[in-house]
Scaffold this motif. Structure first.
Motif, short mmCIF file in Angstrom:
data_model
loop_
_atom_site.label_atom_id
_atom_site.label_comp_id
_atom_site.label_asym_id
_atom_site.label_seq_id
_atom_site.Cartn_x
_atom_site.Cartn_y
_atom_site.Cartn_z
N SER A 232 37.06 26.40 50.97
CA SER A 232 37.89 26.84 51.87
C SER A 232 38.37 28.05 51.76
O SER A 232 38.45 28.07 50.56
CB SER A 232 38.54 25.56 51.83
N PHE A 233 38.96 28.30 53.14
CA PHE A 233 40.33 29.51 53.34
C PHE A 233 41.09 29.44 51.96
O PHE A 233 41.76 30.38 50.85
CB PHE A 233 40.63 29.56 54.47
N THR A 234 41.80 28.34 51.72
CA THR A 234 42.74 27.48 50.84
C THR A 234 42.30 27.51 49.73
O THR A 234 43.21 27.64 48.38
CB THR A 234 43.93 26.48 51.56
N GLY A 235 41.00 27.37 49.39
CA GLY A 235 40.40 26.60 48.26
C GLY A 235 40.61 24.85 47.81
O GLY A 235 40.87 24.70 47.16
N GLU B 295 52.10 29.43 54.15
CA GLU B 295 51.69 28.93 53.13
C GLU B 295 50.24 28.71 53.59
O GLU B 295 50.30 28.79 51.89
CB GLU B 295 52.42 27.42 53.15
N PHE B 296 49.09 28.49 54.10
CA PHE B 296 47.91 28.22 53.97
C PHE B 296 47.05 29.59 53.34
O PHE B 296 45.94 29.43 52.16
CB PHE B 296 46.95 28.53 55.62
N THR B 297 47.96 31.22 53.55
CA THR B 297 47.30 31.77 52.91
C THR B 297 48.19 32.33 51.69
O THR B 297 47.21 32.75 50.60
CB THR B 297 48.02 33.36 53.47
N ARG B 298 49.11 31.47 51.61
CA ARG B 298 49.73 31.24 49.92
C ARG B 298 48.69 30.81 49.17
O ARG B 298 48.73 31.62 47.60
CB ARG B 298 51.47 30.88 50.07
N ARG B 299 48.24 29.36 49.93
CA ARG B 299 47.89 29.00 48.34
C ARG B 299 46.11 29.24 48.20
O ARG B 299 45.88 28.91 47.37
CB ARG B 299 47.36 27.86 49.55
N ALA B 300 45.71 30.32 49.09
CA ALA B 300 44.31 30.87 48.69
C ALA B 300 44.91 32.22 47.44
O ALA B 300 43.87 32.56 46.93
CB ALA B 300 43.98 31.42 49.79
N LEU B 301 45.20 32.46 47.80
CA LEU B 301 46.22 33.40 46.11
C LEU B 301 46.40 32.54 45.27
O LEU B 301 45.56 32.47 44.41
CB LEU B 301 47.66 33.75 47.26
N ASP C 113 42.87 30.64 43.75
CA ASP C 113 42.07 32.44 43.58
C ASP C 113 40.80 32.76 44.77
O ASP C 113 39.88 33.27 44.37
CB ASP C 113 41.40 32.87 42.22
N THR C 114 41.46 32.63 45.68
CA THR C 114 40.09 32.29 46.64
C THR C 114 40.62 34.34 47.78
O THR C 114 40.07 34.51 47.95
CB THR C 114 39.90 31.73 47.86
N LEU C 115 41.30 34.59 47.14
CA LEU C 115 42.11 35.94 48.00
C LEU C 115 42.67 36.36 47.13
O LEU C 115 43.63 35.74 45.96
CB LEU C 115 42.74 35.86 49.24
N ASP C 116 42.70 37.77 46.73
CA ASP C 116 43.72 38.45 45.78
C ASP C 116 45.25 39.37 46.48
O ASP C 116 45.24 38.81 47.88
CB ASP C 116 43.27 39.06 45.16
N LEU C 117 45.65 39.57 45.82
CA LEU C 117 47.37 39.93 46.51
C LEU C 117 46.85 41.71 47.66
O LEU C 117 47.47 40.99 48.55
CB LEU C 117 48.09 40.67 45.70
N LEU D 277 40.67 46.68 53.18
CA LEU D 277 41.22 45.85 52.10
C LEU D 277 41.21 44.51 52.13
O LEU D 277 40.67 44.10 50.49
CB LEU D 277 42.85 46.32 52.61
N TYR D 278 40.92 44.23 53.03
CA TYR D 278 40.99 42.48 52.76
C TYR D 278 39.31 42.25 52.79
O TYR D 278 39.09 41.18 51.82
CB TYR D 278 40.94 41.71 54.82
N ASP D 279 38.31 43.16 52.40
CA ASP D 279 37.33 42.72 52.53
C ASP D 279 36.84 43.15 50.62
O ASP D 279 36.22 43.17 50.37
CB ASP D 279 36.46 43.68 52.88
N GLY D 280 38.16 44.05 50.16
CA GLY D 280 38.21 43.15 49.03
C GLY D 280 37.82 44.77 48.70
O GLY D 280 37.44 45.22 46.93
#
Length: 428
Positions: A69-72, A107-113, A116-120, A144-147
């Motif tokens: 999921s987005f947040t993991g 907070e959703f994006t922070r949880r994704a970070l 480890d579903t997103l890097d900083l 940037l979002y695509d890594g």
């Protein structure tokens, strides 16, 4: 970690509103609202009911099992009809379960970070994507979002770790003859990485302009037609125009989307010698903003005067103004002649500058790259000194790697999270 929920779409009347629930209790919250949930990774139409069984809405329910999921985390999304009453009633029903709390901003994006579903860097790219207003901003944010930054930083990291490992291998042979001279390969790895970092640093400055907007200063003598040109570009009366010299006292700005690039045009005070104290301040500000601008357009008056010519740089534009009076080639804000061609020239010059953009887009990225470059310079200098302490060069290489790791959040994360997530809305 507590289960959270929030409206993920804009608050207010809309065709569809999405409420996202994330956390260990997300599935149980969903079951209390809609009964049987669809299988993870699937969706289904369900009736949403309150705690006492009152029908609140019909919703399309999407279910995601962590870490997919987005947040993991476990996530349930409710696609509802977007009335204020429906949104409020469903949010109240979620609170009444006692299993979830309202999410904080980002907070959703922070949880994704954290999961480890997103890097900083991807988190920053997502923030920029949400804020994007032009096509160039969207493309830059999407890279940037695509890594993109993670990919290039991994290449730098691997090369520097190899260089450090080669140096450290010589330490292992301290009392023996080193079988192979590793110095040439180490120098090549350091030089190649440093050159790439310098290109990225230069590109980051352009990227900031793409994100924040290019500035184009319109210069010229009083009554050269600067304010009239700004009004024409804006398509409305944003600047007062008159035949009285010195009417414009301060810098007036208009932001436009020019061929997909964000551009702010600056109408500056007429450049002339004056005894008027207020006008002097306006002229001083005009010169200051003109020097700092990305491009300057100098309007040549019908009498041929070119006030502000001393501020013009190599790629800037000189164009005759008020050609309806002079008959010369240039622009007229009365007939509109030549203005489209002028804007095409401005767009082409700025587009050429924008082509230099890299994957690093923020001042934070640039500072990390500059720290890495500094460490590489120290490593190379120590290596070239033929020192008998190669471990010092290796340590500088390790420090360069640490600086690069901060780009994607491997290190030094907590210090900057507050600033990054302060830009996010609740629900993202």
């Amino acid at each position: 970690m507590s289960t959270i929920f929030a409206l993920a779409t804009a608050r207010g009347k809309s065709g569809v509103a999405v409420i996202r629930i994330s956390g260990n209790e997300a599935f149980e919250v969903g079951r209390q609202l809609v009964g049987t949930l669809p299988k993870a990774g699937r969706f289904g139409l369900r009736s949403v009911r309150s705690r006492d069984g009152v029908l609140l809405d019909e919703a399309l329910v999407l279910v995601f099992a962590g870490p997919n999921s987005f947040t993991g985390e476990y996530v349930v999304e409710l696609q509802l009809h977007g009335s204020r009453a429906v949104i409020q009633s469903v949010e109240t029903a979620i609170l009444q379960t006692g299993l979830a709390r309202p999410a904080e901003a980002g907070e959703f994006t922070r949880r994704a970070l954290m999961n480890d579903t997103l890097d900083l860097a991807q988190v920053e790219g997502l923030s920029e994507l949400i804020e994007a207003e032009t096509e160039a901003q969207r493309k830059q944010a999407m890279r940037l979002y695509d890594g993109g930054l993670r990919e290039v930083s991994e290449t730098w990291r691997n090369d520097l770790l190899r260089a450090a490992a080669l140096i450290e291998a010589t330490i292992d042979f301290a009392d023996e003859e080193v079988p192979v001279d590793v110095t040439p390969e180490v120098r090549e790895l350091i030089g190649r990485t440093r050159d790439s970092l310098l290109r990225e640093i230069a590109g980051s400055e352009v990227a900031e302009r793409v994100r924040d907007g290019f500035e184009v200063a319109i210069l010229g003598a009083p009554n050269a037609g600067k304010s009239s040109l700004l009004n024409w570009i804006a398509g409305r009366e944003v600047a007062i125009t008159s035949d009285v010299a010195g009417t414009t006292r301060d810098v007036i700005e208009v932001r436009v989307d020019l061929h997909g690039l964000p551009v702010t045009f600056l109408d500056t005070a007429g450049l002339r010698e004056t005894e008027d104290a207020v006008e002097k301040i306006g002229v001083s500000r005009a010169k200051e903003r003109a020097r700092a601008a990305d491009l300057r357009v100098l309007l040549v008056a019908p009498d041929g005067s070119e006030e502000g010519a001393d501020l013009v740089q190599a790629d800037d534009i000189r164009v005759a103004s008020k050609i309806d009076l002079s008959g010369a080639e240039g622009i007229s804000t009365v007939t509109g002649a030549g203005i489209d061609d002028l804007l095409e020239r401005v767009g082409a010059i700025l587009a050429e500058q924008a082509e230099k953009v890299g994957t690093a887009t923020t001042a934070r990225h640039r500072h990390a790259l500059q720290r890495a470059c500094h460490e590489l310079d120290l490593a190379a200098a120590h290596l070239d000194a033929n020192s008998d302490t190669p471990e010092i060069s290796a340590e500088h290489l390790r420090s360069a790697v640490a600086a690069l790791d901060s780009l994607i959040g491997r290190v030094d994360v907590e210090a900057i999270l507050g600033e990054i997530f302060s830009r996010f809305c609740i629900g993202k």
